[in-house]
Design a protein around this motif. Structure first.
Motif, PDB file in Angstrom:
ATOM      1  N   ARG A  14       0.833  -1.214   0.000  1.00 51.94           N
ATOM      2  CA  ARG A  14       0.000   0.000   0.000  1.00 51.94           C
ATOM      3  C   ARG A  14       0.863   1.258   0.000  1.00 51.94           C
ATOM      4  O   ARG A  14       0.456   2.298  -0.532  1.00 51.94           O
ATOM      5  CB  ARG A  14      -0.907   0.012   1.230  1.00 51.94           C
ATOM      6  N   THR A  15       2.055   1.180   0.590  1.00 47.76           N
ATOM      7  CA  THR A  15       2.912   2.368   0.634  1.00 47.76           C
ATOM      8  C   THR A  15       3.410   2.764  -0.757  1.00 47.76           C
ATOM      9  O   THR A  15       3.752   3.924  -0.993  1.00 47.76           O
ATOM     10  CB  THR A  15       4.137   2.131   1.552  1.00 47.76           C
ATOM     11  N   PHE A  16       3.444   1.827  -1.695  1.00 43.47           N
ATOM     12  CA  PHE A  16       3.943   2.129  -3.037  1.00 43.47           C
ATOM     13  C   PHE A  16       2.973   2.999  -3.835  1.00 43.47           C
ATOM     14  O   PHE A  16       3.346   3.566  -4.863  1.00 43.47           O
ATOM     15  CB  PHE A  16       4.256   0.843  -3.803  1.00 43.47           C
ATOM     16  N   TYR A  17       1.731   3.106  -3.358  1.00 39.92           N
ATOM     17  CA  TYR A  17       0.803   4.024  -4.008  1.00 39.92           C
ATOM     18  C   TYR A  17       1.236   5.474  -3.812  1.00 39.92           C
ATOM     19  O   TYR A  17       0.865   6.355  -4.597  1.00 39.92           O
ATOM     20  CB  TYR A  17      -0.618   3.812  -3.480  1.00 39.92           C
ATOM     21  N   VAL A  18       2.002   5.736  -2.748  1.00 39.09           N
ATOM     22  CA  VAL A  18       2.568   7.076  -2.567  1.00 39.09           C
ATOM     23  C   VAL A  18       3.502   7.400  -3.734  1.00 39.09           C
ATOM     24  O   VAL A  18       3.443   8.487  -4.322  1.00 39.09           O
ATOM     25  CB  VAL A  18       3.328   7.155  -1.225  1.00 39.09           C
ATOM     26  N   ALA A  19       4.372   6.444  -4.086  1.00 37.23           N
ATOM     27  CA  ALA A  19       5.290   6.640  -5.210  1.00 37.23           C
ATOM     28  C   ALA A  19       4.525   6.824  -6.516  1.00 37.23           C
ATOM     29  O   ALA A  19       4.895   7.660  -7.356  1.00 37.23           O
ATOM     30  CB  ALA A  19       6.244   5.456  -5.318  1.00 37.23           C
ATOM     31  N   LEU A  20       3.463   6.060  -6.711  1.00 34.22           N
ATOM     32  CA  LEU A  20       2.671   6.171  -7.936  1.00 34.22           C
ATOM     33  C   LEU A  20       2.019   7.542  -8.049  1.00 34.22           C
ATOM     34  O   LEU A  20       2.060   8.185  -9.110  1.00 34.22           O
ATOM     35  CB  LEU A  20       1.616   5.063  -7.971  1.00 34.22           C
ATOM     36  N   GLY A  21       1.414   8.009  -6.969  1.00 34.29           N
ATOM     37  CA  GLY A  21       0.769   9.317  -7.005  1.00 34.29           C
ATOM     38  C   GLY A  21       1.750  10.438  -7.311  1.00 34.29           C
ATOM     39  O   GLY A  21       1.460  11.337  -8.107  1.00 34.29           O
ATOM     40  N   LEU A  22       2.927  10.389  -6.696  1.00 34.87           N
ATOM     41  CA  LEU A  22       3.936  11.419  -6.927  1.00 34.87           C
ATOM     42  C   LEU A  22       4.458  11.369  -8.359  1.00 34.87           C
ATOM     43  O   LEU A  22       4.673  12.414  -8.994  1.00 34.87           O
ATOM     44  CB  LEU A  22       5.089  11.239  -5.943  1.00 34.87           C
ATOM     45  N   SER A  23       4.683  10.164  -8.873  1.00 41.17           N
ATOM     46  CA  SER A  23       5.175  10.036 -10.246  1.00 41.17           C
ATOM     47  C   SER A  23       4.182  10.621 -11.239  1.00 41.17           C
ATOM     48  O   SER A  23       4.568  11.306 -12.198  1.00 41.17           O
ATOM     49  CB  SER A  23       5.442   8.560 -10.571  1.00 41.17           C
ATOM     50  N   CYS A  24       2.903  10.371 -11.008  1.00 38.15           N
ATOM     51  CA  CYS A  24       1.872  10.933 -11.894  1.00 38.15           C
ATOM     52  C   CYS A  24       1.865  12.462 -11.817  1.00 38.15           C
ATOM     53  O   CYS A  24       1.706  13.147 -12.830  1.00 38.15           O
ATOM     54  CB  CYS A  24       0.501  10.381 -11.527  1.00 38.15           C
ATOM     55  N   ALA A  25       2.045  13.008 -10.615  1.00 38.26           N
ATOM     56  CA  ALA A  25       2.021  14.460 -10.453  1.00 38.26           C
ATOM     57  C   ALA A  25       3.235  15.136 -11.090  1.00 38.26           C
ATOM     58  O   ALA A  25       3.191  16.329 -11.418  1.00 38.26           O
ATOM     59  CB  ALA A  25       1.948  14.815  -8.966  1.00 38.26           C
ATOM     60  N   SER A  26       4.332  14.396 -11.296  1.00 34.87           N
ATOM     61  CA  SER A  26       5.543  14.998 -11.869  1.00 34.87           C
ATOM     62  C   SER A  26       5.341  15.449 -13.309  1.00 34.87           C
ATOM     63  O   SER A  26       6.151  16.211 -13.843  1.00 34.87           O
ATOM     64  CB  SER A  26       6.711  14.011 -11.807  1.00 34.87           C
ATOM     65  N   ILE A  27       4.256  15.013 -13.943  1.00 33.45           N
ATOM     66  CA  ILE A  27       4.005  15.404 -15.333  1.00 33.45           C
ATOM     67  C   ILE A  27       3.802  16.912 -15.453  1.00 33.45           C
ATOM     68  O   ILE A  27       4.095  17.513 -16.498  1.00 33.45           O
ATOM     69  CB  ILE A  27       2.773  14.645 -15.889  1.00 33.45           C
ATOM     70  N   ILE A  28       3.352  17.552 -14.370  1.00 38.32           N
ATOM     71  CA  ILE A  28       3.118  19.003 -14.396  1.00 38.32           C
ATOM     72  C   ILE A  28       4.425  19.745 -14.661  1.00 38.32           C
ATOM     73  O   ILE A  28       4.530  20.571 -15.570  1.00 38.32           O
ATOM     74  CB  ILE A  28       2.487  19.462 -13.064  1.00 38.32           C
ATOM     75  N   GLY A  29       5.445  19.448 -13.849  1.00 38.93           N
ATOM     76  CA  GLY A  29       6.732  20.114 -14.050  1.00 38.93           C
ATOM     77  C   GLY A  29       7.403  19.715 -15.339  1.00 38.93           C
ATOM     78  O   GLY A  29       8.017  20.544 -16.018  1.00 38.93           O
ATOM     79  N   ALA A  30       7.294  18.428 -15.707  1.00 40.58           N
ATOM     80  CA  ALA A  30       7.970  17.939 -16.911  1.00 40.58           C
ATOM     81  C   ALA A  30       7.475  18.641 -18.166  1.00 40.58           C
ATOM     82  O   ALA A  30       8.260  18.914 -19.090  1.00 40.58           O
ATOM     83  CB  ALA A  30       7.769  16.428 -17.039  1.00 40.58           C
ATOM     84  N   LEU A  31       6.198  18.951 -18.242  1.00 39.10           N
ATOM     85  CA  LEU A  31       5.624  19.526 -19.456  1.00 39.10           C
ATOM     86  C   LEU A  31       5.596  21.054 -19.460  1.00 39.10           C
ATOM     87  O   LEU A  31       5.596  21.666 -20.538  1.00 39.10           O
ATOM     88  CB  LEU A  31       4.195  19.003 -19.658  1.00 39.10           C
ATOM     89  N   LEU A  32       5.585  21.684 -18.280  1.00 39.56           N
ATOM     90  CA  LEU A  32       5.384  23.128 -18.235  1.00 39.56           C
ATOM     91  C   LEU A  32       6.666  23.939 -18.083  1.00 39.56           C
ATOM     92  O   LEU A  32       6.660  25.156 -18.315  1.00 39.56           O
ATOM     93  CB  LEU A  32       4.412  23.484 -17.098  1.00 39.56           C
ATOM     94  N   VAL A  33       7.784  23.324 -17.674  1.00 44.35           N
ATOM     95  CA  VAL A  33       9.041  24.072 -17.588  1.00 44.35           C
ATOM     96  C   VAL A  33       9.482  24.498 -18.985  1.00 44.35           C
ATOM     97  O   VAL A  33       9.466  23.698 -19.920  1.00 44.35           O
ATOM     98  CB  VAL A  33      10.138  23.218 -16.922  1.00 44.35           C
TER      99      VAL A  33
END
Length: 558
Positions: A489-508
């Motif tokens: 269940r703790t690995f869902y933390v990593a999944l959520g953060l990885s998905c959120a990283s798309i914001i910085g990756a595309l907008l910088v």
């Protein structure tokens, strides 16, 4: 026409021999700081048995990461006001003192204190290493050297679990920290004799009193207090106390009040130059996007590094050495991808492609990790870790390149420190979140399986082997599955953060990492990073996207 100000001002590249020794020294320092974050991975189950607790898993990592995070910006000011070499060497000595305390710790509390002291020293090591390179290597060539340094950090992550396991099999877990003492001494010698960085003349002319007045002491106190309260709330909430408990609510409230006080000190004019966050950093949309990306791409990997070895040892029955071998794909993928990403960034002169690749791979890898269970084959677990490690490696170093490219030269130290801060802060916060998830899930799943007894709640805070051995024989298989599910269940933390990283990756913004001096001297067009005002004879950083400069020389979106 005045030469453009750039990040290359004051750079005097050393000869090959001295540069090699400098790189060796800072890579060894980074190696020590990196190893201290992962060497506990395979040792935590053993330490938990000695101290008979599973509730302190997170604190043994978080105490280190907390001080690593809370004092980053303060040390960034120190690097701006005092010789980088002196601050750097003091940092390593503090790290060594913390390691000595950990080596001799008689209790879990003493170990936590030692980890906090070690983190206080390590807070200056990684950012200081980056800053030393910024003073010796031109921006256009820097990505490759930073890739080597990141690889050293990743190599430490690989060696850490193996070394910890080897120490456990031949000696005591205490030497997991004692090994830092001789290696740290070598680092101090190399850096003392071979690291020489230029000092800004405007800073050199200031007296000690004038420098001290520029340190944001109130801001540092408010920030550190806010982080401590936040992490205590996340660590205790849902495990030691219910989320509705008055203590948890009070900690969140105090954390928020102190955070607001910190922001207030940064916005008021009376602090002047003592302001921790310079205006060029605070007003740059791309720096904040880079920080957001750093938080998301870095936070989840520490969760995996902490809980995967526990899963291998306490669920799959692996030895500490075997669990270290099983963690290799994750950190090896990080190392390889860090080197590849450095080459890509140096070749293309853009940091954006590696950021996007990092997001895609980290999302895929963390999603796959959430699917494993007690029956998943070893080959699948290895493959899933490898994909996730590649993603983290591609993205890890890029936010640092963003701030080095976009910020004025005088603010690069604070920009680099800011990125290091949010990376470590992310790890600290989300390890605490994962620990809370693990404890909450374990309590919920195991409590119905335990014999009815007033000691049930305290038993669930003991070491996992003790919990399993206390279960009725017919419930032990089910209990092991429940512990496995709680860890996954703790690995869902990593999944959520990885998905959120798309914001910085595309907008910088896409801005090339170029050497403005080399371009100007060769008669070519000026770098997009530099806009020269012919009439005033001044220059100001310019980033594509219809930007202009305010009265302080800070880029502001129109």
């Amino acid at each position: 026409m005045a030469l453009p100000e750039s990040d290359n001002v004051g750079i005097v590249k050393p000869n090959a021999a001295r540069l090699s020794l400098v790189i060796a020294g800072i890579c060894l320092a980074v190696f020590l700081a990196g190893m201290d974050q992962t060497i506990l991975a395979t040792a935590i189950p053993v330490i938990s048995v000695e101290f008979d607790t599973s509730a302190d898993f997170g604190w043994w990592s978080n105490a280190y990461l907390l001080t690593l995070s809370a004092f980053q910006l303060f040390y960034g000011k120190l690097y701006s006001l005092f010789p980088i070499k002196h601050v750097y060497l003091i940092a390593i000595v503090i790290f060594e003192i913390g390691s000595l305390v950990c080596t001799t710790a008689p209790t879990s509390i003493a170990l936590i204190i030692g980890r906090a002291i070690a983190g206080l020293g390590a807070a200056r090591v990684f950012s200081g290493s980056v800053l030393i390179l910024t003073k010796l290597i031109p921006l256009a060539q820097r990505a490759a050297y930073l890739g080597i340094m990141s690889a050293a950090f990743g190599l430490a992550a690989i060696v850490g679990p193996f070394l910890g396991a080897a120490i456990l099999q031949s000696s005591t877990w205490r030497w997991c920290f004692g090994i830092n003492l001789p290696l740290g001494a070598v680092t101090v010698v190399l850096c003392f004799f071979f690291v020489h960085t230029p000092v800004d003349p405007s800073v050199k002319s200031l007296s000690l009193v004038q420098k001290s007045l520029q340190l944001d002491i109130p801001g540092t106190i408010f920030m550190a207090g806010s982080l401590i309260c936040l992490l205590m709330a996340l660590q205790w909430g849902g495990a030691t106390y219910p989320w509705s408990n008055g203590r948890i609510i009070a900690l969140f409230v105090v954390s928020g009040v102190l955070a607001c006080a910190f922001l207030a000190t940064q916005m008021t004019s009376f602090v002047g130059k003592a302001r921790t966050i310079p205006s060029s950093l605070a007003r740059s949309r791309d720096v904040w996007l880079a920080g957001t990306y750093a938080i998301c791409i870095n936070g989840g990997v520490y969760v995996a590094v902490l809980f995967l070895p526990i899963w291998f040892q306490d669920v799959r029955g692996r030895s500490p050495l075997s669990s270290g071998e099983m963690l290799t794909p994750l950190v090896a993928g990080y190392v390889v991808a860090s080197i590849v990403a450095g080459g890509i960034t140096s070749g293309f002169k853009y940091y954006n492609p590696a950021m996007i690749i990092g997001t895609v791979l980290s999302v895929a890898g963390s999603a796959l990790l959430t699917t494993i269970n007690i029956r998943t084959s070893t080959a699948r677990v290895v493959g899933y870790q490898l994909v996730f490690g590649f993603g983290i490696g591609f993205g890890f170093g890029q936010p640092s390149y963003v701030v080095q490219t976009l910020l004025p030269a005088a603010d690069v130290p604070m920009g680099v420190t800011f990125i290091t801060l949010v990376q470590n802060l992310s790890a600290s916060i989300f390890v605490a979140v994962a620990q809370s998830i693990f404890q909450g899930e374990m309590h919920k799943r195991l409590e119905p399986l335990l014999p009815r007894s007033p000691q049930n709640s305290s038993l669930l805070l003991a070491a996992l082997p003790k919990i399993l051995s206390s279960m009725p024989a017919e419930a032990q298989a089910t209990s092991k599955g429940a512990i496995s599910d709680s860890i996954i269940r703790t690995f869902y933390v990593a999944l959520g953060l990885s998905c959120a990283s798309i914001i910085g990756a595309l907008l910088v913004k896409w801005v090339p990492m170029r050497d403005p001096y080399k371009e100007q001297n060769s008669g070519s067009l000026q770098s997009p990073n530099t806009q020269t005002d012919e009439k005033l004879g001044k220059t100001a950083p310019n980033v594509p996207g219809n930007q202009t400069s305010d009265s302080d020389g800070v880029n502001v979106e129109k």
